[in-house]
Design a protein around this motif. Structure first.
Motif, PDB file in Angstrom:
ATOM      1  N   THR A   1       0.833  -1.205   0.000  1.00  0.00           N
ATOM      2  CA  THR A   1       0.000   0.000   0.000  1.00  0.00           C
ATOM      3  C   THR A   1       0.867   1.254   0.000  1.00  0.00           C
ATOM      4  O   THR A   1       0.652   2.167  -0.799  1.00  0.00           O
ATOM      5  N   CYS A   2       1.876   1.307   0.871  1.00  0.00           N
ATOM      6  CA  CYS A   2       2.771   2.470   0.918  1.00  0.00           C
ATOM      7  C   CYS A   2       3.544   2.610  -0.388  1.00  0.00           C
ATOM      8  O   CYS A   2       3.753   3.716  -0.875  1.00  0.00           O
ATOM      9  N   GLN A   3       3.959   1.496  -0.955  1.00  0.00           N
ATOM     10  CA  GLN A   3       4.668   1.560  -2.234  1.00  0.00           C
ATOM     11  C   GLN A   3       3.780   2.159  -3.316  1.00  0.00           C
ATOM     12  O   GLN A   3       4.232   2.969  -4.127  1.00  0.00           O
ATOM     13  N   LYS A   4       2.508   1.785  -3.333  1.00  0.00           N
ATOM     14  CA  LYS A   4       1.587   2.295  -4.352  1.00  0.00           C
ATOM     15  C   LYS A   4       1.336   3.792  -4.205  1.00  0.00           C
ATOM     16  O   LYS A   4       1.397   4.532  -5.182  1.00  0.00           O
ATOM     17  N   PHE A   5       1.023   4.257  -2.982  1.00  0.00           N
ATOM     18  CA  PHE A   5       0.657   5.665  -2.871  1.00  0.00           C
ATOM     19  C   PHE A   5       1.850   6.601  -2.880  1.00  0.00           C
ATOM     20  O   PHE A   5       1.712   7.775  -3.197  1.00  0.00           O
ATOM     21  N   SER A   6       3.038   6.085  -2.552  1.00  0.00           N
ATOM     22  CA  SER A   6       4.191   6.984  -2.489  1.00  0.00           C
ATOM     23  C   SER A   6       5.156   6.808  -3.652  1.00  0.00           C
ATOM     24  O   SER A   6       6.081   7.602  -3.804  1.00  0.00           O
ATOM     25  N   GLY A   7       4.959   5.763  -4.431  1.00  0.00           N
ATOM     26  CA  GLY A   7       5.901   5.489  -5.510  1.00  0.00           C
ATOM     27  C   GLY A   7       7.165   4.825  -4.991  1.00  0.00           C
ATOM     28  O   GLY A   7       8.166   4.737  -5.685  1.00  0.00           O
ATOM     29  N   GLY A   8       7.152   4.363  -3.766  1.00  0.00           N
ATOM     30  CA  GLY A   8       8.283   3.706  -3.108  1.00  0.00           C
ATOM     31  C   GLY A   8       7.889   3.432  -1.683  1.00  0.00           C
ATOM     32  O   GLY A   8       6.709   3.335  -1.371  1.00  0.00           O
ATOM     33  N   SER A   9       8.812   3.318  -0.791  1.00  0.00           N
ATOM     34  CA  SER A   9       8.494   3.151   0.621  1.00  0.00           C
ATOM     35  C   SER A   9       8.239   4.529   1.233  1.00  0.00           C
ATOM     36  O   SER A   9       8.663   5.542   0.684  1.00  0.00           O
ATOM     37  N   SER A  10       7.533   4.561   2.365  1.00  0.00           N
ATOM     38  CA  SER A  10       7.194   5.863   2.944  1.00  0.00           C
ATOM     39  C   SER A  10       7.805   6.041   4.326  1.00  0.00           C
ATOM     40  O   SER A  10       7.936   5.086   5.086  1.00  0.00           O
ATOM     41  N   VAL A  11       8.181   7.277   4.633  1.00  0.00           N
ATOM     42  CA  VAL A  11       8.677   7.644   5.962  1.00  0.00           C
ATOM     43  C   VAL A  11       7.508   8.312   6.675  1.00  0.00           C
ATOM     44  O   VAL A  11       6.932   9.280   6.167  1.00  0.00           O
ATOM     45  N   ASN A  12       7.161   7.784   7.837  1.00  0.00           N
ATOM     46  CA  ASN A  12       5.954   8.215   8.539  1.00  0.00           C
ATOM     47  C   ASN A  12       6.253   8.664   9.960  1.00  0.00           C
ATOM     48  O   ASN A  12       7.061   8.027  10.645  1.00  0.00           O
ATOM     49  N   PHE A  13       5.587   9.718  10.390  1.00  0.00           N
ATOM     50  CA  PHE A  13       5.611  10.168  11.781  1.00  0.00           C
ATOM     51  C   PHE A  13       4.237   9.874  12.369  1.00  0.00           C
ATOM     52  O   PHE A  13       3.223  10.268  11.783  1.00  0.00           O
ATOM     53  N   LEU A  14       4.196   9.210  13.499  1.00  0.00           N
ATOM     54  CA  LEU A  14       2.936   8.980  14.190  1.00  0.00           C
ATOM     55  C   LEU A  14       2.743  10.119  15.180  1.00  0.00           C
ATOM     56  O   LEU A  14       3.588  10.351  16.056  1.00  0.00           O
ATOM     57  N   ILE A  15       1.644  10.855  15.011  1.00  0.00           N
ATOM     58  CA  ILE A  15       1.341  12.057  15.793  1.00  0.00           C
ATOM     59  C   ILE A  15       0.000  11.849  16.500  1.00  0.00           C
ATOM     60  O   ILE A  15      -0.948  11.376  15.861  1.00  0.00           O
ATOM     61  N   PRO A  16      -0.132  12.216  17.783  1.00  0.00           N
ATOM     62  CA  PRO A  16      -1.454  12.148  18.412  1.00  0.00           C
ATOM     63  C   PRO A  16      -2.448  13.012  17.627  1.00  0.00           C
ATOM     64  O   PRO A  16      -2.131  14.151  17.246  1.00  0.00           O
ATOM     65  N   HIS A  17      -3.636  12.469  17.376  1.00  0.00           N
ATOM     66  CA  HIS A  17      -4.642  13.173  16.573  1.00  0.00           C
ATOM     67  C   HIS A  17      -4.973  14.545  17.151  1.00  0.00           C
ATOM     68  O   HIS A  17      -5.132  15.522  16.406  1.00  0.00           O
ATOM     69  N   ASP A  18      -5.042  14.644  18.460  1.00  0.00           N
ATOM     70  CA  ASP A  18      -5.399  15.932  19.066  1.00  0.00           C
ATOM     71  C   ASP A  18      -4.247  16.939  19.080  1.00  0.00           C
ATOM     72  O   ASP A  18      -4.419  18.072  19.513  1.00  0.00           O
ATOM     73  N   HIS A  19      -3.078  16.557  18.586  1.00  0.00           N
ATOM     74  CA  HIS A  19      -1.948  17.487  18.457  1.00  0.00           C
ATOM     75  C   HIS A  19      -1.757  17.946  17.014  1.00  0.00           C
ATOM     76  O   HIS A  19      -0.834  18.691  16.721  1.00  0.00           O
ATOM     77  N   PHE A  20      -2.624  17.503  16.122  1.00  0.00           N
ATOM     78  CA  PHE A  20      -2.509  17.772  14.689  1.00  0.00           C
ATOM     79  C   PHE A  20      -3.724  18.575  14.230  1.00  0.00           C
ATOM     80  O   PHE A  20      -4.845  18.312  14.659  1.00  0.00           O
TER      81      PHE A  20
END
Length: 137
Positions: free
Chosen positions: A29-48
């Motif tokens: 899934t990440c390969q498809k939407f990003s065109g490769g692998s993706s670098v992700n930050f997990l952020i608390p929803h209420d801080h975003f």
């Protein structure tokens, strides 16, 4: 407060506080939407929060069965973040780190983990010090 945006700057966001975790994901899934692998930050929803524009949403069932919503700019197509119903991701935003505005934002956030390492390109070396995982933990 860190800020980010899509390529055309129609959708902008900011978050406060520390990142929960940083991970590289090599799943299909990440390969498809990003065109490769993706670098992700997990952020608390209420801080975003979105500060400008309104992302479009696309719902997708991940290969693991979790339901994901991709949030992207409907003008330039850049995906900004994902949300999902998996326990570890509820109440959180999975932010695509490459959308941050700070030019060196990735320098200070070495990944804690790599997911779906069995799907990682053979030429991509493991990130030193990151947990090497076959799936989500």
């Amino acid at each position: 407060m860190p800020t980010g945006s899509c390529l055309c700057n129609s959708v902008k966001y900011q978050y406060k506080g520390e990142v929960i975790t940083t991970a590289v994901c090599h799943c299909k899934t990440c390969q498809k939407f990003s065109g490769g692998s993706s670098v992700n930050f997990l952020i608390p929803h209420d801080h975003f929060r979105i500060t400008s524009g309104k992302p479009k949403e696309f719902n997708h069932t991940h290969e693991t069965g979790m339901h994901m919503t991709m949030h992207f700019c409907d003008n330039c197509g850049v995906m900004l973040y994902k949300t999902a119903d998996r326990k570890e991701f509820q109440d959180a935003v999975v932010l695509l780190a490459g959308t941050l505005d700070e030019p060196n934002a990735l320098d200070s956030a070495a990944p804690d983990a790599e997911f779906f390492v069995g799907e990682r390109a053979k030429w991509w070396r493991p990130v030193e010090g990151a947990k090497q995982l076959e799936a989500f933990t």
